[in-house]
Write a protein that holds these residues in place. Structure first.
Motif, PDB file in Angstrom:
ATOM      1  N   GLN A   1       0.839  -1.213   0.000  1.00 14.27           N
ATOM      2  CA  GLN A   1       0.000   0.000   0.000  1.00 14.27           C
ATOM      3  C   GLN A   1       0.864   1.248   0.000  1.00 14.27           C
ATOM      4  O   GLN A   1       0.520   2.256  -0.627  1.00 14.27           O
ATOM      5  N   TRP A   2       2.006   1.199   0.687  1.00 17.50           N
ATOM      6  CA  TRP A   2       2.886   2.367   0.718  1.00 17.50           C
ATOM      7  C   TRP A   2       3.511   2.625  -0.652  1.00 17.50           C
ATOM      8  O   TRP A   2       3.594   3.763  -1.101  1.00 17.50           O
ATOM      9  N   ILE A   3       3.925   1.559  -1.331  1.00 14.46           N
ATOM     10  CA  ILE A   3       4.525   1.704  -2.660  1.00 14.46           C
ATOM     11  C   ILE A   3       3.499   2.222  -3.657  1.00 14.46           C
ATOM     12  O   ILE A   3       3.783   3.112  -4.471  1.00 14.46           O
ATOM     13  N   LEU A   4       2.287   1.680  -3.606  1.00 11.76           N
ATOM     14  CA  LEU A   4       1.230   2.153  -4.511  1.00 11.76           C
ATOM     15  C   LEU A   4       0.893   3.615  -4.223  1.00 11.76           C
ATOM     16  O   LEU A   4       0.614   4.388  -5.146  1.00 11.76           O
ATOM     17  N   THR A   5       0.917   3.989  -2.941  1.00 17.40           N
ATOM     18  CA  THR A   5       0.702   5.392  -2.575  1.00 17.40           C
ATOM     19  C   THR A   5       1.804   6.258  -3.157  1.00 17.40           C
ATOM     20  O   THR A   5       1.550   7.323  -3.740  1.00 17.40           O
ATOM     21  N   PHE A   6       3.029   5.812  -2.994  1.00 21.38           N
ATOM     22  CA  PHE A   6       4.207   6.529  -3.484  1.00 21.38           C
ATOM     23  C   PHE A   6       4.142   6.726  -5.001  1.00 21.38           C
ATOM     24  O   PHE A   6       4.452   7.805  -5.524  1.00 21.38           O
ATOM     25  N   LEU A   7       3.711   5.687  -5.712  1.00 18.97           N
ATOM     26  CA  LEU A   7       3.754   5.726  -7.174  1.00 18.97           C
ATOM     27  C   LEU A   7       2.500   6.331  -7.808  1.00 18.97           C
ATOM     28  O   LEU A   7       2.604   7.031  -8.829  1.00 18.97           O
ATOM     29  N   PHE A   8       1.333   6.069  -7.226  1.00 17.04           N
ATOM     30  CA  PHE A   8       0.097   6.346  -7.958  1.00 17.04           C
ATOM     31  C   PHE A   8      -0.921   7.254  -7.272  1.00 17.04           C
ATOM     32  O   PHE A   8      -1.824   7.754  -7.947  1.00 17.04           O
ATOM     33  N   LEU A   9      -0.817   7.470  -5.972  1.00 19.77           N
ATOM     34  CA  LEU A   9      -1.878   8.212  -5.300  1.00 19.77           C
ATOM     35  C   LEU A   9      -1.983   9.655  -5.798  1.00 19.77           C
ATOM     36  O   LEU A   9      -3.084  10.184  -5.969  1.00 19.77           O
ATOM     37  N   GLY A  10      -0.847  10.300  -6.052  1.00 22.94           N
ATOM     38  CA  GLY A  10      -0.877  11.670  -6.545  1.00 22.94           C
ATOM     39  C   GLY A  10      -1.607  11.787  -7.866  1.00 22.94           C
ATOM     40  O   GLY A  10      -2.485  12.644  -8.047  1.00 22.94           O
ATOM     41  N   VAL A  11      -1.269  10.906  -8.807  1.00 21.30           N
ATOM     42  CA  VAL A  11      -1.920  10.904 -10.124  1.00 21.30           C
ATOM     43  C   VAL A  11      -3.401  10.584  -9.984  1.00 21.30           C
ATOM     44  O   VAL A  11      -4.250  11.195 -10.643  1.00 21.30           O
ATOM     45  N   PHE A  56      12.719   0.118 -11.737  1.00 17.58           N
ATOM     46  CA  PHE A  56      13.309  -0.801 -10.775  1.00 17.58           C
ATOM     47  C   PHE A  56      12.547  -2.125 -10.755  1.00 17.58           C
ATOM     48  O   PHE A  56      11.384  -2.213 -11.164  1.00 17.58           O
ATOM     49  N   ILE A  57      13.224  -3.129 -10.264  1.00 19.80           N
ATOM     50  CA  ILE A  57      12.647  -4.473 -10.130  1.00 19.80           C
ATOM     51  C   ILE A  57      12.849  -4.924  -8.693  1.00 19.80           C
ATOM     52  O   ILE A  57      13.965  -4.898  -8.172  1.00 19.80           O
ATOM     53  N   GLY A  58      11.765  -5.323  -8.069  1.00 19.45           N
ATOM     54  CA  GLY A  58      11.838  -5.769  -6.696  1.00 19.45           C
ATOM     55  C   GLY A  58      11.765  -7.282  -6.585  1.00 19.45           C
ATOM     56  O   GLY A  58      12.145  -8.015  -7.495  1.00 19.45           O
ATOM     57  N   ASP A  59      11.233  -7.750  -5.495  1.00 20.51           N
ATOM     58  CA  ASP A  59      11.164  -9.176  -5.209  1.00 20.51           C
ATOM     59  C   ASP A  59       9.836  -9.746  -5.711  1.00 20.51           C
ATOM     60  O   ASP A  59       9.669  -9.980  -6.901  1.00 20.51           O
ATOM     61  N   ARG A  60       8.846  -9.884  -4.851  1.00 21.45           N
ATOM     62  CA  ARG A  60       7.553 -10.466  -5.248  1.00 21.45           C
ATOM     63  C   ARG A  60       6.804  -9.500  -6.151  1.00 21.45           C
ATOM     64  O   ARG A  60       6.720  -8.302  -5.874  1.00 21.45           O
ATOM     65  N   TRP A  61       6.272 -10.032  -7.212  1.00 19.00           N
ATOM     66  CA  TRP A  61       5.511  -9.277  -8.210  1.00 19.00           C
ATOM     67  C   TRP A  61       6.346  -8.158  -8.836  1.00 19.00           C
ATOM     68  O   TRP A  61       5.809  -7.256  -9.472  1.00 19.00           O
ATOM     69  N   ALA A  62       7.660  -8.213  -8.627  1.00 20.59           N
ATOM     70  CA  ALA A  62       8.603  -7.220  -9.157  1.00 20.59           C
ATOM     71  C   ALA A  62       8.387  -5.828  -8.565  1.00 20.59           C
ATOM     72  O   ALA A  62       9.048  -4.882  -8.963  1.00 20.59           O
ATOM     73  N   VAL A  63       7.495  -5.703  -7.591  1.00 18.89           N
ATOM     74  CA  VAL A  63       7.181  -4.400  -7.003  1.00 18.89           C
ATOM     75  C   VAL A  63       7.628  -4.330  -5.546  1.00 18.89           C
ATOM     76  O   VAL A  63       8.211  -3.338  -5.117  1.00 18.89           O
ATOM     77  N   LEU A  64       7.353  -5.374  -4.777  1.00 17.04           N
ATOM     78  CA  LEU A  64       7.752  -5.365  -3.378  1.00 17.04           C
ATOM     79  C   LEU A  64       9.273  -5.391  -3.262  1.00 17.04           C
ATOM     80  O   LEU A  64       9.948  -6.110  -4.003  1.00 17.04           O
ATOM     81  N   PRO A  65       9.839  -4.623  -2.362  1.00 18.07           N
ATOM     82  CA  PRO A  65      11.295  -4.628  -2.182  1.00 18.07           C
ATOM     83  C   PRO A  65      11.765  -5.941  -1.574  1.00 18.07           C
ATOM     84  O   PRO A  65      10.970  -6.699  -0.996  1.00 18.07           O
ATOM     85  N   TYR A  66      13.041  -6.201  -1.695  1.00 13.58           N
ATOM     86  CA  TYR A  66      13.621  -7.373  -1.051  1.00 13.58           C
ATOM     87  C   TYR A  66      13.587  -7.179   0.466  1.00 13.58           C
ATOM     88  O   TYR A  66      13.698  -6.058   0.966  1.00 13.58           O
ATOM     89  N   ARG A  67      13.434  -8.288   1.182  1.00  8.62           N
ATOM     90  CA  ARG A  67      13.398  -8.210   2.649  1.00  8.62           C
ATOM     91  C   ARG A  67      14.822  -8.074   3.180  1.00  8.62           C
ATOM     92  O   ARG A  67      15.393  -9.011   3.745  1.00  8.62           O
ATOM     93  N   THR A  68      15.367  -6.900   3.006  1.00 12.07           N
ATOM     94  CA  THR A  68      16.731  -6.605   3.443  1.00 12.07           C
ATOM     95  C   THR A  68      16.684  -5.695   4.668  1.00 12.07           C
ATOM     96  O   THR A  68      16.028  -4.654   4.639  1.00 12.07           O
ATOM     97  N   PRO A  69      17.355  -6.067   5.754  1.00  8.10           N
ATOM     98  CA  PRO A  69      17.343  -5.207   6.942  1.00  8.10           C
ATOM     99  C   PRO A  69      17.909  -3.817   6.641  1.00  8.10           C
ATOM    100  O   PRO A  69      18.894  -3.675   5.909  1.00  8.10           O
ATOM    101  N   ILE A  70      17.262  -2.795   7.199  1.00  4.84           N
ATOM    102  CA  ILE A  70      17.722  -1.418   7.071  1.00  4.84           C
ATOM    103  C   ILE A  70      18.048  -0.904   8.469  1.00  4.84           C
ATOM    104  O   ILE A  70      17.213  -0.981   9.371  1.00  4.84           O
ATOM    105  N   THR A  71      19.264  -0.403   8.628  1.00  4.52           N
ATOM    106  CA  THR A  71      19.676   0.177   9.898  1.00  4.52           C
ATOM    107  C   THR A  71      20.026   1.639   9.662  1.00  4.52           C
ATOM    108  O   THR A  71      20.977   1.949   8.947  1.00  4.52           O
ATOM    109  N   THR A  72      19.234   2.527  10.240  1.00  6.11           N
ATOM    110  CA  THR A  72      19.449   3.968  10.075  1.00  6.11           C
ATOM    111  C   THR A  72      20.168   4.492  11.303  1.00  6.11           C
ATOM    112  O   THR A  72      19.624   4.476  12.407  1.00  6.11           O
ATOM    113  N   VAL A  73      21.411   4.935  11.084  1.00  3.49           N
ATOM    114  CA  VAL A  73      22.272   5.370  12.187  1.00  3.49           C
ATOM    115  C   VAL A  73      22.327   6.894  12.222  1.00  3.49           C
ATOM    116  O   VAL A  73      22.702   7.537  11.235  1.00  3.49           O
ATOM    117  N   VAL A  74      21.948   7.455  13.365  1.00  5.29           N
ATOM    118  CA  VAL A  74      21.990   8.909  13.562  1.00  5.29           C
ATOM    119  C   VAL A  74      23.308   9.265  14.231  1.00  5.29           C
ATOM    120  O   VAL A  74      23.601   8.791  15.332  1.00  5.29           O
TER     121      VAL A  74
END
Length: 324
Positions: free
Chosen positions: A17-27, A256-274
């Motif tokens: 839902q977040w990706i679809l929002t990012f790509l299509f909700l504005g249009v 870009f090409i993701g994992d499932r359905w080529a849209v979902l991102p890969y399940r890769t851990p993200i660590t955001t360091v401040v």
């Protein structure tokens, strides 16, 4: 802890839902409002557009943040999909203001969104007394309906009036987050590549000096591993079209090409360091020498942050940070 099939489904649905929002909700919002003008419901968009004119400057004046939107349960599933973690290395004094420079942009800035725009990674608990605002493309706040959703989520335009308002009209304890590399950096996003476009980006440093806001480097490890991007060589038709679109619209369309359905991102851990804050004095009219000095301090701090945490965040010791 083993995840159930239901949990996997909820996580995937939340990210989708977040990706679809990012790509299509504005249009979709634009098409809806224009379409309604040619129906018996034409009065609704007419009244909204009148309201839009009256409300035009609100995004530049802090917006209309709705804490409940930032705490939706869906964001917890969104976080767990990857998963995403926020790492604190130093305190942020609520009696000061800060500009956090987040790197790298990646395709969709997943780490920045999760850690600084929604309340699922514990920013408020890690930095009590701080009010964080993620700045994004200003043009998105001109889209009817979509702008209201963005403001409700606490997003703000990455424009000088907007950032200046947040750093001067809300007292202290403000942390403004800017994804410094922007559209150009998104085109450089590839797995294994750690490319940061910052050498010629000095506007955020000048802004920090003008308002006496301390600079804080932030690095999201794993951000570039989420998608495989289709790359066009320099000078090719595809790259020229991307550059033209970026020049006109302010952002670059990435294939870009993701994992499932080529849209979902890969399940890769993200660590955001401040990282640690860099103390910045207030200068009404900063000189070029001052801007260059603090810009260099920032780049050095960003490089140190990357190399200090890269191994613990899943990269090898041999990984290098490319500053462009």
């Amino acid at each position: 802890m083993t995840k159930t099939q239901r949990k996997y489904f909820l996580e995937a649905s939340s990210v989708l839902q977040w990706i679809l929002t990012f790509l299509f909700l504005g249009v979709t919002c634009i098409m809806l409002m224009v379409g309604l003008m040619f129906t018996s419901l034409w009065l609704l968009p007419t009244l909204y557009f009148i309201w839009l004119v009256i409300d035009w400057q609100t995004p530049e004046k802090g917006g209309r943040r709705k804490p409940s939107v930032r705490k939706w349960k869906v964001w917890e599933h969104y976080r767990d999909y990857f998963p995403i973690k926020l790492v604190k290395t130093a305190e942020l004094n609520p009696n000061k203001n800060y500009i956090l420079g987040c790197h790298p942009h990646g395709i969709m800035s997943v780490g920045a969104f999760a850690c600084f725009n929604i309340e699922c990674c514990g920013f408020s608990e890690a930095f009590p007394g701080m009010r964080v605002s993620l700045a994004i493309l200003a043009g998105l706040f001109r889209i009817p309906l979509f702008r209201d959703y963005l403001m409700a989520a606490g997003l703000c335009p990455v424009s000088r009036p907007s950032l200046g308002h947040l750093l001067s009209k809300h007292g202290t304890g403000n942390a403004v987050v800017i994804v410094i590399g922007g559209a150009a950096e998104s085109l450089a996003s590839h797995p294994e590549a750690q490319t940061v476009i910052v050498k010629q980006r000095k506007g955020f440093v000048r802004l920090a000096l003008e308002y006496g806001a301390d600079l804080v480097p932030v690095y999201s490890f794993g951000e570039t591993e989420l998608f495989h991007q289709v790359t066009f060589s320099e000078g090719s038709l595809g790259r020229r079209l991307q550059d033209l679109f970026k020049k006109v619209m302010g952002f670059a369309p990435c294939l870009f090409i993701g994992d499932r359905w080529a849209v979902l991102p890969y399940r890769t851990p993200i660590t955001t360091v401040v990282g640690h804050p860099i103390s910045v004095p207030e200068r009404v009219t900063p000189t070029e020498e001052e801007v260059d000095h603090y810009h260099k301090l920032y780049m050095d701090a960003l490089s140190n942050l990357f190399h200090e945490h890269k191994v613990s965040c899943g990269l090898s010791e041999s990984h290098k940070l490319c500053l462009m």
